[in-house]
Design a protein around this motif. Structure first.
Motif, PDB file in Angstrom:
ATOM      1  N   LYS A 259     -70.898  -4.097 -48.407  1.00 53.99           N
ATOM      2  CA  LYS A 259     -69.437  -4.082 -48.540  1.00 53.99           C
ATOM      3  C   LYS A 259     -68.816  -3.056 -47.587  1.00 53.99           C
ATOM      4  O   LYS A 259     -67.760  -3.291 -46.995  1.00 53.99           O
ATOM      5  CB  LYS A 259     -69.038  -3.766 -49.976  1.00 53.99           C
TER       6      LYS A 259
ATOM      7  N   ILE B 203     -65.200 -19.986 -54.278  1.00 50.83           N
ATOM      8  CA  ILE B 203     -64.631 -19.306 -53.107  1.00 50.83           C
ATOM      9  C   ILE B 203     -63.136 -19.607 -52.978  1.00 50.83           C
ATOM     10  O   ILE B 203     -62.326 -18.705 -52.725  1.00 50.83           O
ATOM     11  CB  ILE B 203     -65.389 -19.721 -51.832  1.00 50.83           C
TER      12      ILE B 203
ATOM     13  N   SER C  93     -75.985  -4.233 -52.040  1.00 52.45           N
ATOM     14  CA  SER C  93     -74.672  -4.871 -51.967  1.00 52.45           C
ATOM     15  C   SER C  93     -73.562  -3.875 -51.631  1.00 52.45           C
ATOM     16  O   SER C  93     -72.644  -4.193 -50.870  1.00 52.45           O
ATOM     17  CB  SER C  93     -74.357  -5.578 -53.286  1.00 52.45           C
TER      18      SER C  93
ATOM     19  N   LYS D 259     -56.149 -14.076 -54.438  1.00 51.72           N
ATOM     20  CA  LYS D 259     -55.677 -12.995 -53.569  1.00 51.72           C
ATOM     21  C   LYS D 259     -54.247 -13.251 -53.136  1.00 51.72           C
ATOM     22  O   LYS D 259     -53.414 -12.354 -53.103  1.00 51.72           O
ATOM     23  CB  LYS D 259     -56.586 -12.868 -52.330  1.00 51.72           C
TER      24      LYS D 259
ATOM     25  N   GLU E 242     -61.151 -17.713 -55.644  1.00 53.60           N
ATOM     26  CA  GLU E 242     -61.046 -16.287 -55.333  1.00 53.60           C
ATOM     27  C   GLU E 242     -60.038 -16.054 -54.207  1.00 53.60           C
ATOM     28  O   GLU E 242     -59.261 -15.095 -54.245  1.00 53.60           O
ATOM     29  CB  GLU E 242     -62.410 -15.738 -54.931  1.00 53.60           C
ATOM     30  N   THR E 243     -60.040 -16.961 -53.223  1.00 51.68           N
ATOM     31  CA  THR E 243     -59.088 -16.841 -52.116  1.00 51.68           C
ATOM     32  C   THR E 243     -57.662 -17.031 -52.612  1.00 51.68           C
ATOM     33  O   THR E 243     -56.759 -16.271 -52.257  1.00 51.68           O
ATOM     34  CB  THR E 243     -59.400 -17.885 -51.032  1.00 51.68           C
TER      35      THR E 243
ATOM     36  N   ASN F 271     -67.414 -11.264 -51.299  1.00 49.30           N
ATOM     37  CA  ASN F 271     -67.165 -12.294 -52.308  1.00 49.30           C
ATOM     38  C   ASN F 271     -67.497 -13.684 -51.790  1.00 49.30           C
ATOM     39  O   ASN F 271     -67.770 -14.596 -52.575  1.00 49.30           O
ATOM     40  CB  ASN F 271     -65.704 -12.257 -52.762  1.00 49.30           C
ATOM     41  N   ARG F 272     -67.474 -13.851 -50.496  1.00 50.96           N
ATOM     42  CA  ARG F 272     -67.858 -15.126 -49.894  1.00 50.96           C
ATOM     43  C   ARG F 272     -69.348 -15.128 -49.558  1.00 50.96           C
ATOM     44  O   ARG F 272     -70.070 -16.082 -49.859  1.00 50.96           O
ATOM     45  CB  ARG F 272     -67.036 -15.358 -48.625  1.00 50.96           C
TER      46      ARG F 272
ATOM     47  N   LYS G 236     -71.814 -13.439 -50.812  1.00 48.17           N
ATOM     48  CA  LYS G 236     -72.756 -13.255 -51.924  1.00 48.17           C
ATOM     49  C   LYS G 236     -73.402 -14.555 -52.387  1.00 48.17           C
ATOM     50  O   LYS G 236     -74.491 -14.537 -52.968  1.00 48.17           O
ATOM     51  CB  LYS G 236     -72.054 -12.583 -53.095  1.00 48.17           C
ATOM     52  N   HIS G 237     -72.753 -15.679 -52.129  1.00 50.37           N
ATOM     53  CA  HIS G 237     -73.309 -16.967 -52.546  1.00 50.37           C
ATOM     54  C   HIS G 237     -74.430 -17.433 -51.620  1.00 50.37           C
ATOM     55  O   HIS G 237     -75.120 -18.408 -51.946  1.00 50.37           O
ATOM     56  CB  HIS G 237     -72.210 -18.036 -52.561  1.00 50.37           C
TER      57      HIS G 237
END
Length: 418
Positions: A365, A399, A361, A406, A402-403, A372-373, A375-376
């Motif tokens: 990155k 998702i 992982s 930000k 999390e968006t 974060n998107r 990973k699902h």
């Protein structure tokens, strides 16, 4: 510059802003030792080239006089607007003057249709011809194809223009007839097919005769107005897909309708242009052209509209969770491209890097993916669990949260950027 020319420029540059199909890439017109300008590396204006550079051009109409009365067009004959028209010499002089001052890198020239198609097209061709032959101009030239113009004029235009485009206007024939009964999509298809045939023929000749002249080296494009008529996203993208396949277009542009007149067939004045919808259509177009998606996978009878709150790639993935999660170390390139959060560049890096060992992982990155998107939808070497029955509603919620978090971290004075 005289006051009259300045006034014309203000009127005809403003009228040209509704045409968004002024991007270009792919031209390789070289400069000569004594020539002016070079379209081989700088592309064209008011947009971005394929490598991300922003460039500029003189974007004007030859005239905003028009014999047609299209309800969606600001230059329609019944509209009470100030009219103007450049002469051939005025456009040539403006282009050369602006270029010498380093204001522009090319010319985007469109026009209303006055008198008839050939009368208008002949003047567009004369401008391009004078720039090329009399002024030795090697910068970028994008000419609008006038529906109904003769094949002789289209052939001549193709010898001097880098790109040519003709607007489809409405996505469907029924939508076009609703707002512009005098026009037809057949009037667009004929010149598109003729230019396409010419491009293919020139390429074949160039393999044998190296001195064969260029013919529309940057290809053709078109524009679709969205939101003026009631087509679904599916109808819009199916139409775009047809023109990509049948006429080998470089780009289809989607222009959100800006209400400019009171008409009960269209959105009211004051209505907001469908900018988010326009963005989703461009994202879908990108998936079709660069990510290997078939338009029927994204839009179909069960899903005729694009999601407003999430992009079409994520929407497709959530509807097809049986394909996920994929093992990032064994999946083929096509499936890696379909993972939300992984772009073309990152997919290529992943495909190459895993030849030297299993990817974790932290390595993903560093490759620039939106982890974060993604990973699902993936497993990597250090994944500690695998979702046996992934819930698309739950994943979508995660998702989006999390968006949104930000954006909450962005200073208040910068929120307008988003």
């Amino acid at each position: 510059m005289s006051e009259r020319i300045r006034e014309k420029l203000q009127i005809l540059a403003d009228a040209a802003k509704y045409d968004v199909s002024c991007s270009s890439s792919g031209s390789n017109r070289k400069n000569t030792a004594k020539g002016l300008g070079d379209a081989s590396s700088s592309g064209i204006c008011h947009t971005y080239t394929e490598d991300g550079r922003c460039v500029s051009l003189l974007k004007i109409l030859l005239t905003n006089h028009c014999i047609f009365d299209c309800a969606f067009c600001v230059s329609r004959k019944s509209n009470d607007v100030k009219r103007a028209a450049f002469t051939v010499e005025e456009v040539v002089e403006l282009t050369m003057s602006f270029y010498r001052r380093n204001y522009i890198e090319g010319l985007f020239l469109s026009s209303g249709i006055f008198k008839n198609a050939d009368y208008t097209m002949e003047r567009l061709v004369r401008i391009a011809k004078k720039l090329r032959l009399e002024n030795n101009f090697n910068g970028y030239i994008h000419l609008k194809t006038i529906p109904g113009a003769s094949e002789e004029l289209l052939t001549e235009a193709g010898l001097y223009a880098d790109r040519m485009s003709i607007n489809l206007e409405m996505p469907t024939e029924s939508g076009l007839k609703l707002l512009s009964p005098d026009k037809s999509h057949e009037d667009v298809k004929k010149p598109l097919a003729f230019i396409q045939k010419g491009i293919i023929q020139i390429k074949d000749e160039k393999r044998i005769i190296k001195s064969t002249p260029k013919f529309v080296p940057a290809g053709q494009s078109t524009q679709i107005v969205i939101g003026a008529t009631p087509e679904t996203d599916m109808e819009i993208m199916y139409s775009a897909n047809e023109y990509y396949k049948n006429y080998d277009l470089k780009r289809v542009y989607y222009s959100g309708y800006i209400p400019i007149s009171y008409d009960d067939r269209m959105p009211m004045i004051g209505s907001q242009p469908p900018l988010l919808r326009e963005n989703r259509l461009y994202q879908t177009d990108w998936l079709m052209r660069f990510y290997g998606f078939d338009v029927h996978e994204i839009l179909n009878v069960k899903n005729p509209h694009l999601d407003v709150d999430i992009d079409p790639k994520l929407s497709w993935a959530l509807r097809n969770m049986e394909h996920f999660p994929i093992d990032i170390n064994t999946a083929d390139y096509k499936m890696i491209l379909r993972v939300p959060g992984i772009g073309v560049g990152s997919a290529k890096k992943i495909f190459q890097a895993r030849k030297f060992g299993r990817l974790r992982s932290d390595q993903l990155k560093k490759m620039g993916i939106a982890f974060n998107r993604a990973k699902h939808f993936i497993r990597c070497a250090d994944s500690i669990f695998q979702l046996n029955d992934p819930n698309p509603v739950h994943i979508k919620g995660l998702i989006l949260s999390e968006t949104n978090s930000k954006y909450l971290k962005v200073p208040q004075n910068q929120l307008s950027l988003f």
